[in-house]
Write an enzyme that holds these catalytic residues in place. Structure first.
Site, PDB file in Angstrom:
ATOM      1  N   HIS A 173      44.351  55.946  42.734  1.00  0.00           N
ATOM      2  CA  HIS A 173      43.893  54.553  42.746  1.00  0.00           C
ATOM      3  C   HIS A 173      42.522  54.495  43.402  1.00  0.00           C
ATOM      4  CE1 HIS A 173      44.980  50.046  43.574  1.00  0.00           C
ATOM      5  NE2 HIS A 173      43.687  50.205  43.346  1.00  0.00           N
ATOM      6  N   HIS A 216      38.500  52.990  42.354  1.00  0.00           N
ATOM      7  CA  HIS A 216      37.546  52.368  41.425  1.00  0.00           C
ATOM      8  C   HIS A 216      36.204  53.057  41.641  1.00  0.00           C
ATOM      9  CE1 HIS A 216      40.368  48.977  40.717  1.00  0.00           C
ATOM     10  NE2 HIS A 216      40.756  49.284  41.944  1.00  0.00           N
ATOM     11  N   HIS A 243      47.278  46.733  38.382  1.00  0.00           N
ATOM     12  CA  HIS A 243      47.338  46.178  39.730  1.00  0.00           C
ATOM     13  C   HIS A 243      48.373  45.047  39.693  1.00  0.00           C
ATOM     14  CE1 HIS A 243      43.698  48.388  40.329  1.00  0.00           C
ATOM     15  NE2 HIS A 243      43.410  47.841  41.490  1.00  0.00           N
ATOM     16  N   GLU A 250      49.502  42.944  44.858  1.00  0.00           N
ATOM     17  CA  GLU A 250      48.531  43.140  45.946  1.00  0.00           C
ATOM     18  C   GLU A 250      48.437  41.796  46.671  1.00  0.00           C
ATOM     19  OE1 GLU A 250      44.488  43.754  44.588  1.00  0.00           O
ATOM     20  OE2 GLU A 250      43.785  44.456  46.544  1.00  0.00           O
ATOM     21  N   ASP A 281      41.171  53.068  46.974  1.00  0.00           N
ATOM     22  CA  ASP A 281      40.788  51.838  46.278  1.00  0.00           C
ATOM     23  C   ASP A 281      39.265  51.725  46.099  1.00  0.00           C
ATOM     24  OD1 ASP A 281      41.385  49.521  44.887  1.00  0.00           O
ATOM     25  OD2 ASP A 281      41.976  48.342  46.628  1.00  0.00           O
ATOM     26  N   ASP A 282      38.576  51.250  47.132  1.00  0.00           N
ATOM     27  CA  ASP A 282      37.114  51.082  47.081  1.00  0.00           C
ATOM     28  C   ASP A 282      36.541  51.606  48.401  1.00  0.00           C
ATOM     29  OD1 ASP A 282      36.847  49.307  44.544  1.00  0.00           O
ATOM     30  OD2 ASP A 282      38.420  48.338  45.720  1.00  0.00           O
TER      31      ASP A 282
HETATM   32  N1  LIG Z   1      41.659  46.110  45.219  1.00  0.00           N
HETATM   33  C1  LIG Z   1      41.325  45.645  44.009  1.00  0.00           C
HETATM   34  N2  LIG Z   1      42.123  44.736  43.416  1.00  0.00           N
HETATM   35  C2  LIG Z   1      41.799  44.238  42.224  1.00  0.00           C
HETATM   36  N3  LIG Z   1      40.710  44.576  41.548  1.00  0.00           N
HETATM   37  C3  LIG Z   1      39.882  45.475  42.099  1.00  0.00           C
HETATM   38  N4  LIG Z   1      38.734  46.005  41.651  1.00  0.00           N
HETATM   39  C4  LIG Z   1      38.294  46.863  42.573  1.00  0.00           C
HETATM   40  N5  LIG Z   1      39.131  46.897  43.619  1.00  0.00           N
HETATM   41  C5  LIG Z   1      40.141  46.046  43.343  1.00  0.00           C
HETATM   42 ZN   LIG Z   2      42.327  48.697  43.080  1.00  0.00          ZN
END
Ligand SMILES: Nc1ncnc2[nH]cnc12
Ligand SMILES: [Zn+2]
Length: 315
Positions: free
Chosen positions: A14, A16, A194, A197, A275-276
């Site tokens: 996971h 991006h 997703h 969340e 994630d990011d």
């Molecule tokens: N945590 C996240 N939830 C939804 N979309 C995303 N795009 C990038 N990170 C995300």
């Molecule tokens: Zn994500």
């Protein structure tokens, strides 16, 4: 980070790619592409990484992605991520990319894809990191747009292993994308999404029953629905959990409240992901480290989490 944590072989499921854009690279690409930025310098930008919810983060994430213009930019982004992986013993990656974030700005689909794909191929050859790329649809846009994106992607079918669903969750339930996911699956693509969340457990049910997903991205709100928990445990459906992200986006107030180890002990196939990472304070290694520091994750638990990530691969 403790060396034993760094040394564990792991997969990241996971991530991006656009969320791995570090401020330093963002500024370098802006200069290379002669783009004026609204932030004075790297420190000013980094200090803007304080979010109250998913949407506040997404607004900045999409603004940051604007510096990505050329095939070389997408290559450099992906290559920088893979080098971080190498340093943390991540041996397999299944990253997301959001084509619509770029095609809507006039960047051709193949420019985005070729840059990413070349870096992934080089990563396999030079760093020994295997991969499976996932094309993610933006759920705040209509399903019709997702169909167009899938159509653009089909000439490059072999470059992907699956499709995903991301962006603003609340108000954009999985059922809105049932037809495009059916089409993607009919092409032999895996489905992930997703769900849970910020959104309610109902969204996880929909993602499983209507989109027929193989893995749930986040899914931490499943714990609110006992019948859903039983299904996830019985069917061993993997959850790609992102601890630092959940704190940065206020899904949990602080790390001590995170439910990942409770889920693990109940038999849920949970995995640890970043994630990011450029926005949330760390890569997969730092996510493992925070569980050790704040939740007392043991070495046995860490090994199970790492093994889960290898078992939950789709490629
Ligand atoms: N945590 C996240 N939830 C939804 N979309 C995303 N795009 C990038 N990170 C995300
Ligand atoms: Zn994500």
């Amino acid at each position: 980070m403790p060396e034993w944590l760094n040394a564990l072989p792991k997969a990241e499921l996971h991530l991006h790619l656009e969320g791995s854009l570090e401020p330093e690279l963002l500024f370098a690409l802006a200069e290379r592409n002669q783009i004026a930025l609204p932030w004075a310098d790297v420190e000013t930008l980094r200090s803007a990484y304080a979010f109250n919810n998913l949407q506040e983060f997404l607004d900045l994430y999409y603004a940051g992605a604007n510096v990505l213009r050329t095939e070389q930019d997408f290559y450099d982004l992906t290559w920088a991520y893979l080098q971080r992986c190498k340093a943390q013993n991540v041996i397999h990656v299944e990253p997301f990319f959001d084509p619509q974030t770029h095609t809507d700005r006039g960047i051709p689909f193949e420019v985005v894809l070729r840059g990413i794909q070349q870096a992934l191929v080089d990563g396999e050859k030079q760093l020994g990191i295997s991969h499976g790329l996932i094309l993610s649809f933006l759920r705040h846009l209509p399903e019709e747009e997702a169909f167009k994106t899938l159509e653009q992607a089909m000439p490059f079918r072999d470059a992907f292993i699956g499709v995903g669903l991301d962006s603003s969750e609340k108000g954009f339930p999985p059922r809105l994308f049932e037809r495009v996911f059916a089409k993607a699956r009919s092409e032999g693509l895996h489905a992930v999404a997703h769900a849970g969340e910020e959104g309610p457990p109902e969204y996880i049910w929909e993602a499983l029953d209507l989109l027929k997903i193989k893995r749930i991205d986040h899914g931490v709100r499943a714990i609110e629905d006992e019948r859903l928990m039983q299904r996830i445990i019985d069917e061993q459906i993997p959850l790609t959990v992102c601890p630092l992200s959940n704190i940065k986006l206020c899904v949990f107030e602080h790390m001590g409240q995170h439910n990942i180890l409770e889920m693990l002990e109940r038999g849920v196939k949970v995995t640890v992901n970043s994630d990011d990472p450029a926005y949330f304070g760390g890569y997969v290694g730092e996510n493992f480290a925070t569980l050790h520091e704040h939740l007392g994750m043991t070495e046995v638990q860490a090994k199970r989490l790492a093994q889960n990530s290898l078992d939950a691969r789709l490629a």
